[in-house]
Motif scaffolding. Sequence first.
Motif, PDB file in Angstrom:
ATOM      1  N   ASP A   1       0.812  -1.218   0.000  1.00  0.00           N
ATOM      2  CA  ASP A   1       0.000   0.000   0.000  1.00  0.00           C
ATOM      3  C   ASP A   1       0.846   1.270   0.000  1.00  0.00           C
ATOM      4  OD1 ASP A   1      -2.340  -1.417  -0.005  1.00  0.00           O
ATOM      5  OD2 ASP A   1      -2.566  -1.398   2.180  1.00  0.00           O
ATOM      6  N   LEU A   2       2.163   1.121  -0.013  1.00  0.00           N
ATOM      7  CA  LEU A   2       3.051   2.277   0.089  1.00  0.00           C
ATOM      8  C   LEU A   2       3.786   2.548  -1.212  1.00  0.00           C
ATOM      9  CD1 LEU A   2       4.768   1.790   3.567  1.00  0.00           C
ATOM     10  CD2 LEU A   2       2.927   3.377   2.988  1.00  0.00           C
ATOM     11  N   ARG A   3       3.891   3.823  -1.523  1.00  0.00           N
ATOM     12  CA  ARG A   3       4.820   4.274  -2.561  1.00  0.00           C
ATOM     13  C   ARG A   3       5.907   5.059  -1.843  1.00  0.00           C
ATOM     14  NH1 ARG A   3       3.364   8.893  -6.962  1.00  0.00           N
ATOM     15  NH2 ARG A   3       5.450   9.776  -7.059  1.00  0.00           N
ATOM     16  N   ILE A   4       7.151   4.726  -2.100  1.00  0.00           N
ATOM     17  CA  ILE A   4       8.271   5.341  -1.398  1.00  0.00           C
ATOM     18  C   ILE A   4       9.120   6.116  -2.399  1.00  0.00           C
ATOM     19  CG2 ILE A   4      10.278   4.933   0.063  1.00  0.00           C
ATOM     20  CD1 ILE A   4       8.970   2.281   0.900  1.00  0.00           C
ATOM     21  N   ASP A   5       9.226   7.439  -2.178  1.00  0.00           N
ATOM     22  CA  ASP A   5      10.065   8.293  -3.011  1.00  0.00           C
ATOM     23  C   ASP A   5      11.244   8.791  -2.194  1.00  0.00           C
ATOM     24  OD1 ASP A   5       8.208   8.015  -5.030  1.00  0.00           O
ATOM     25  OD2 ASP A   5       7.163   9.884  -4.535  1.00  0.00           O
ATOM     26  N   THR A   6      12.383   8.956  -2.835  1.00  0.00           N
ATOM     27  CA  THR A   6      13.546   9.560  -2.181  1.00  0.00           C
ATOM     28  C   THR A   6      13.915  10.832  -2.932  1.00  0.00           C
ATOM     29  OG1 THR A   6      15.088   8.249  -3.508  1.00  0.00           O
ATOM     30  CG2 THR A   6      14.428   7.348  -1.367  1.00  0.00           C
ATOM     31  N   PHE A   7      14.437  11.797  -2.183  1.00  0.00           N
ATOM     32  CA  PHE A   7      14.822  13.068  -2.789  1.00  0.00           C
ATOM     33  C   PHE A   7      15.874  13.732  -1.916  1.00  0.00           C
ATOM     34  CE2 PHE A   7      11.258  13.695   0.026  1.00  0.00           C
ATOM     35  CZ  PHE A   7      11.515  14.891   0.699  1.00  0.00           C
ATOM     36  N   ARG A   8      16.448  14.781  -2.426  1.00  0.00           N
ATOM     37  CA  ARG A   8      17.473  15.498  -1.664  1.00  0.00           C
ATOM     38  C   ARG A   8      16.825  16.466  -0.687  1.00  0.00           C
ATOM     39  NH1 ARG A   8      22.087  17.226  -6.124  1.00  0.00           N
ATOM     40  NH2 ARG A   8      22.651  15.111  -6.806  1.00  0.00           N
ATOM     41  N   ALA A   9      17.298  16.444   0.551  1.00  0.00           N
ATOM     42  CA  ALA A   9      16.820  17.404   1.542  1.00  0.00           C
ATOM     43  C   ALA A   9      17.306  18.783   1.135  1.00  0.00           C
ATOM     44  CB  ALA A   9      17.349  17.044   2.931  1.00  0.00           C
ATOM     45  N   SER A  10      16.445  19.788   1.280  1.00  0.00           N
ATOM     46  CA  SER A  10      16.821  21.140   0.873  1.00  0.00           C
ATOM     47  C   SER A  10      16.286  22.154   1.841  1.00  0.00           C
ATOM     48  CB  SER A  10      16.287  21.437  -0.531  1.00  0.00           C
ATOM     49  OG  SER A  10      14.879  21.358  -0.553  1.00  0.00           O
ATOM     50  N   GLY A  11      16.862  23.321   1.810  1.00  0.00           N
ATOM     51  CA  GLY A  11      16.448  24.414   2.687  1.00  0.00           C
ATOM     52  C   GLY A  11      15.659  25.445   1.912  1.00  0.00           C
ATOM     53  N   ALA A  12      15.544  26.654   2.481  1.00  0.00           N
ATOM     54  CA  ALA A  12      14.784  27.724   1.852  1.00  0.00           C
ATOM     55  C   ALA A  12      15.410  28.093   0.518  1.00  0.00           C
ATOM     56  CB  ALA A  12      14.750  28.941   2.772  1.00  0.00           C
ATOM     57  N   GLY A  13      14.553  28.396  -0.463  1.00  0.00           N
ATOM     58  CA  GLY A  13      15.046  28.808  -1.762  1.00  0.00           C
ATOM     59  C   GLY A  13      15.542  27.671  -2.606  1.00  0.00           C
ATOM     60  N   GLY A  14      15.366  26.423  -2.148  1.00  0.00           N
ATOM     61  CA  GLY A  14      15.761  25.275  -2.936  1.00  0.00           C
ATOM     62  C   GLY A  14      17.228  24.937  -2.872  1.00  0.00           C
ATOM     63  N   GLN A  15      17.987  25.574  -1.979  1.00  0.00           N
ATOM     64  CA  GLN A  15      19.403  25.283  -1.865  1.00  0.00           C
ATOM     65  C   GLN A  15      19.590  23.941  -1.186  1.00  0.00           C
ATOM     66  OE1 GLN A  15      20.932  28.602   0.275  1.00  0.00           O
ATOM     67  NE2 GLN A  15      21.053  29.920  -1.531  1.00  0.00           N
ATOM     68  N   HIS A  16      20.281  23.027  -1.837  1.00  0.00           N
ATOM     69  CA  HIS A  16      20.440  21.688  -1.296  1.00  0.00           C
ATOM     70  C   HIS A  16      21.391  21.686  -0.116  1.00  0.00           C
ATOM     71  CE1 HIS A  16      18.054  19.841  -4.357  1.00  0.00           C
ATOM     72  NE2 HIS A  16      18.804  20.333  -5.324  1.00  0.00           N
ATOM     73  N   ILE A  17      20.984  21.010   0.936  1.00  0.00           N
ATOM     74  CA  ILE A  17      21.837  20.860   2.104  1.00  0.00           C
ATOM     75  C   ILE A  17      22.343  19.432   2.202  1.00  0.00           C
ATOM     76  CG2 ILE A  17      20.716  22.707   3.389  1.00  0.00           C
ATOM     77  CD1 ILE A  17      19.108  20.597   4.882  1.00  0.00           C
ATOM     78  N   ASN A  18      21.975  18.616   1.227  1.00  0.00           N
ATOM     79  CA  ASN A  18      22.397  17.219   1.236  1.00  0.00           C
ATOM     80  C   ASN A  18      22.635  16.793  -0.206  1.00  0.00           C
ATOM     81  OD1 ASN A  18      22.610  14.407   1.474  1.00  0.00           O
ATOM     82  ND2 ASN A  18      21.262  14.390   3.260  1.00  0.00           N
ATOM     83  N   LYS A  19      23.802  16.298  -0.506  1.00  0.00           N
ATOM     84  CA  LYS A  19      24.152  15.938  -1.874  1.00  0.00           C
ATOM     85  C   LYS A  19      23.638  14.568  -2.276  1.00  0.00           C
ATOM     86  CE  LYS A  19      28.271  18.866  -2.009  1.00  0.00           C
ATOM     87  NZ  LYS A  19      29.741  18.921  -2.246  1.00  0.00           N
ATOM     88  N   THR A  20      23.099  13.821  -1.336  1.00  0.00           N
ATOM     89  CA  THR A  20      22.544  12.507  -1.636  1.00  0.00           C
ATOM     90  C   THR A  20      21.044  12.515  -1.403  1.00  0.00           C
ATOM     91  OG1 THR A  20      22.887  11.694   0.615  1.00  0.00           O
ATOM     92  CG2 THR A  20      24.695  11.379  -0.950  1.00  0.00           C
ATOM     93  N   SER A  21      20.362  11.559  -2.010  1.00  0.00           N
ATOM     94  CA  SER A  21      18.899  11.490  -1.874  1.00  0.00           C
ATOM     95  C   SER A  21      18.541  10.739  -0.592  1.00  0.00           C
ATOM     96  CB  SER A  21      18.305  10.798  -3.104  1.00  0.00           C
ATOM     97  OG  SER A  21      18.568  11.535  -4.262  1.00  0.00           O
TER      98      SER A  21
END
Length: 351
Positions: free
Chosen positions: A216-236
Amino acid sequence: MFEKLKALAARLDELEMRLSAPDLYDDPDRAARLLRERNELEPIVAAYREYEKAQQMQADATEMLSDPDMKELAQEELQQAKNDIARLEDELKILLLPRDPNDEKNIYVEIRGGAGGEESALFAADLYRMYTMYADKRGWQTEVMSKSETELGGYKEIVFRVAGDKVYSRLKFESGVHRVQRVPETESQGRVHTSTTTVAVLPEAEELDFYIDPKDLRIDTFRASGAGGQHINKTSSAVRLIHKPTGIVVSCQTQRSQFQNRDYAMEMLKAKLYQIAQQQHMDKIEDIKGVQNEIAWGHQIRSYVFMPYTMVKDHRTNYETGNVDAVMDGDLDGFIFAYLKAASRGELQDT
């Protein structure tokens, strides 16, 4: 009420005798039940015994009034006794309210910006600060699970966990719409704006509360980001869970690993499903399907006015204070006690 209190006091005396028995821990489960019951009864009986002392003080002071030399002192003691009796009657009514099985649980708090755009997001950040300051005063631990920040430091949405002693029992009344009236930071003309922010308080679900089928689950991964879309994590490492039968979406991006974020997101999903099931009196996920959108965030429960005067008012109890700064610094006990008192008297207002 007082017959019940007498019975509870007698039961506490009985428990104290049983707990002093030398063979108490021969049966650990029984010992744990007795200790738990004693801990639940102790504050009720302590307040009841204090009430009895206040009654005796009132009787003694009334008798002393006939003595001219003691009249002034008697009047002071009589007034003190009356005040204590009134206070303790309210306290006892609150203590005797039916217990919520979730009261001992930790919670997840979701705060979302509502009507008002950027100002609503800024107020969401203020409410997050208010709740974390209240938690700090009570020695509770807080941890952000996920957040969506704006350029000015507000939150479109923030989800955080609060862990400690009887957290849900204190904060469960905070769910609903919170309205703010003030001059926003974004307002260049000094005009007063009104905006709203929504709060939801969810008790943690236990393992036995829900089983979620992995299909029953769909699992998505993505990069954590802060305000303005600036990535704070280079991995998903951030994880988003979508519960397909209900359409509920949760995410977590604050932990170091994808596995940790997935575990935290799963706990939040269970908490949401558990809350819906409780409100709808359901016990199966299949029964929840299609009704989750009917669970609204709630009606407006509180107004925070910064301009043209200062006031915070709870619309369910009519309790209010002019010290808005203290409230925003986490001074919430007045609102919590007012709610409990009104609930004990059946005086809660519809909002």
